[in-house]
Design a protein around this motif. Structure first.
Motif, short mmCIF file in Angstrom:
data_model
loop_
_atom_site.label_atom_id
_atom_site.label_comp_id
_atom_site.label_asym_id
_atom_site.label_seq_id
_atom_site.Cartn_x
_atom_site.Cartn_y
_atom_site.Cartn_z
N SER A 15 -6.77 -7.44 16.46
CA SER A 15 -7.22 -6.98 15.14
C SER A 15 -6.34 -5.84 14.64
O SER A 15 -6.01 -5.77 13.47
CB SER A 15 -8.68 -6.50 15.22
OG SER A 15 -9.52 -7.57 15.52
N ALA A 16 -5.96 -4.93 15.52
CA ALA A 16 -5.13 -3.80 15.12
C ALA A 16 -3.76 -4.28 14.65
O ALA A 16 -3.16 -3.70 13.76
CB ALA A 16 -4.98 -2.83 16.28
N GLN A 17 -3.25 -5.36 15.24
CA GLN A 17 -1.93 -5.86 14.88
C GLN A 17 -1.94 -6.60 13.55
O GLN A 17 -0.91 -6.72 12.91
CB GLN A 17 -1.41 -6.79 15.98
CG GLN A 17 -1.09 -6.07 17.26
CD GLN A 17 -0.72 -7.03 18.37
OE1 GLN A 17 -0.80 -8.24 18.21
NE2 GLN A 17 -0.31 -6.49 19.50
N THR A 18 -3.08 -7.12 13.12
CA THR A 18 -3.11 -7.92 11.90
C THR A 18 -3.67 -7.15 10.71
O THR A 18 -3.90 -7.73 9.67
CB THR A 18 -3.94 -9.20 12.12
OG1 THR A 18 -5.27 -8.82 12.49
CG2 THR A 18 -3.31 -10.09 13.18
N GLU A 19 -3.93 -5.85 10.86
CA GLU A 19 -4.42 -5.07 9.73
C GLU A 19 -3.34 -5.04 8.64
O GLU A 19 -2.17 -4.77 8.92
CB GLU A 19 -4.76 -3.66 10.18
CG GLU A 19 -5.48 -2.87 9.11
CD GLU A 19 -6.20 -1.68 9.70
OE1 GLU A 19 -6.12 -0.62 9.09
OE2 GLU A 19 -6.83 -1.85 10.76
N PRO A 20 -3.69 -5.35 7.42
CA PRO A 20 -2.68 -5.46 6.36
C PRO A 20 -2.06 -4.12 5.97
O PRO A 20 -2.77 -3.13 5.83
CB PRO A 20 -3.46 -6.07 5.20
CG PRO A 20 -4.89 -5.82 5.47
CD PRO A 20 -5.03 -5.68 6.95
N TRP A 21 -0.75 -4.12 5.82
CA TRP A 21 -0.03 -2.93 5.40
C TRP A 21 1.24 -3.31 4.65
O TRP A 21 1.72 -4.43 4.75
CB TRP A 21 0.30 -2.02 6.59
CG TRP A 21 1.03 -2.71 7.70
CD1 TRP A 21 0.47 -3.44 8.71
CD2 TRP A 21 2.44 -2.77 7.91
NE1 TRP A 21 1.45 -3.93 9.54
CE2 TRP A 21 2.66 -3.53 9.08
CE3 TRP A 21 3.53 -2.24 7.23
CZ2 TRP A 21 3.94 -3.78 9.56
CZ3 TRP A 21 4.80 -2.48 7.72
CH2 TRP A 21 4.99 -3.25 8.88
N CYS A 22 1.74 -2.37 3.89
CA CYS A 22 2.89 -2.60 3.02
C CYS A 22 3.79 -1.38 3.06
O CYS A 22 3.31 -0.26 2.90
CB CYS A 22 2.38 -2.87 1.61
SG CYS A 22 3.61 -2.85 0.30
N GLN A 42 2.79 4.60 3.06
CA GLN A 42 2.32 3.24 3.26
C GLN A 42 1.28 2.87 2.20
O GLN A 42 0.45 3.68 1.80
CB GLN A 42 1.71 3.11 4.65
CG GLN A 42 1.58 1.69 5.12
CD GLN A 42 1.16 1.63 6.57
OE1 GLN A 42 0.00 1.81 6.87
NE2 GLN A 42 2.12 1.38 7.45
N ILE A 43 1.36 1.63 1.72
CA ILE A 43 0.47 1.13 0.67
C ILE A 43 -0.58 0.24 1.31
O ILE A 43 -0.25 -0.61 2.14
CB ILE A 43 1.28 0.35 -0.39
CG1 ILE A 43 2.30 1.28 -1.06
CG2 ILE A 43 0.37 -0.30 -1.41
CD1 ILE A 43 3.34 0.58 -1.89
N PHE A 107 10.22 -4.00 -0.73
CA PHE A 107 8.94 -3.88 -0.06
C PHE A 107 8.91 -4.79 1.16
O PHE A 107 9.67 -5.75 1.26
CB PHE A 107 7.77 -4.21 -1.01
CG PHE A 107 7.72 -5.66 -1.41
CD1 PHE A 107 6.88 -6.55 -0.74
CD2 PHE A 107 8.49 -6.15 -2.46
CE1 PHE A 107 6.83 -7.89 -1.11
CE2 PHE A 107 8.43 -7.48 -2.85
CZ PHE A 107 7.60 -8.36 -2.16
N GLU A 108 8.01 -4.46 2.09
CA GLU A 108 7.86 -5.22 3.32
C GLU A 108 6.36 -5.37 3.58
O GLU A 108 5.63 -4.38 3.59
CB GLU A 108 8.52 -4.46 4.47
CG GLU A 108 8.33 -5.08 5.82
CD GLU A 108 8.81 -4.16 6.94
OE1 GLU A 108 9.53 -4.66 7.80
OE2 GLU A 108 8.44 -2.97 6.94
N VAL A 109 5.90 -6.59 3.78
CA VAL A 109 4.49 -6.86 4.02
C VAL A 109 4.27 -7.14 5.51
O VAL A 109 4.84 -8.10 6.04
CB VAL A 109 3.99 -8.07 3.19
CG1 VAL A 109 2.54 -8.39 3.51
CG2 VAL A 109 4.17 -7.81 1.71
N CYS A 110 3.49 -6.29 6.15
CA CYS A 110 3.05 -6.51 7.54
C CYS A 110 4.20 -6.84 8.50
O CYS A 110 4.07 -7.71 9.35
CB CYS A 110 1.99 -7.61 7.57
SG CYS A 110 0.53 -7.26 6.58
N GLY A 111 5.33 -6.18 8.35
CA GLY A 111 6.44 -6.38 9.26
C GLY A 111 7.33 -7.56 8.93
O GLY A 111 8.24 -7.88 9.69
N GLY A 112 7.10 -8.20 7.79
CA GLY A 112 7.93 -9.32 7.37
C GLY A 112 9.27 -8.84 6.84
O GLY A 112 9.63 -7.67 6.98
#
Length: 139
Positions: A15-22, A42-43, A107-112
């Motif tokens: 769950s901690a790894q999939t928390e959304p961040w930008c 962080q957004i 921008f970068e979404v969740c490590g992408g």
């Protein structure tokens, strides 16, 4: 009991790894690399899968607000231009001379992968010995 604790720990870790961040940042682009010159706080976004647009828009808004829509000559509250802040950041990395480079937002979404945030500086960036200077574009 130990198995149950292990399962809870595993679920918490996933769950901690999939928390959304930008992430949102400004870069100067060179022929073979990019140099990050500013990273915004962080957004918060709703989802890692569906919110690239939310991240992109929030990033563009953040960078436009900080720079009055990409104005490198905007005087900030600290008495330093946006361009000088960037030149100082580059000088900290031993890049004291920059000629005719635009600053772009990504921008970068969740490590992408980093993606273009539809933000570019109004002027070209020029730094002379770490000092923000007007660019002379030769034709």
């Amino acid at each position: 009991m130990k198995v149950l604790l292990l399962v809870f720990a595993l679920v918490a870790a996933v769950s901690a790894q999939t928390e959304p961040w930008c992430r949102c940042a400004a870069f100067v682009t060179y022929e073979f690399n990019e140099m990050m010159v500013y990273e915004a706080p962080q957004i918060i976004i709703d989802s890692c899968q569906d919110d690239a647009g939310q991240c992109r828009d929030a990033c563009a808004t953040e960078l436009n607000t900080l720079s009055n829509n990409g104005d490198l000559w905007l005087m900030q509250e600290n008495g330093v231009t946006v361009g000088q802040s960037i030149c100082s950041s580059l000088a900290d990395h031993h890049l004291n001379w920059i000629a005719n480079h635009r600053v772009y937002g990504y921008f970068e979404v969740c490590g992408g992968p980093w993606e273009y945030a539809e933000f570019a500086s109004q002027q070209l960036l020029c730094c002379d010995a770490g000092v923000h200077d007007h660019c002379i574009v030769r034709k």
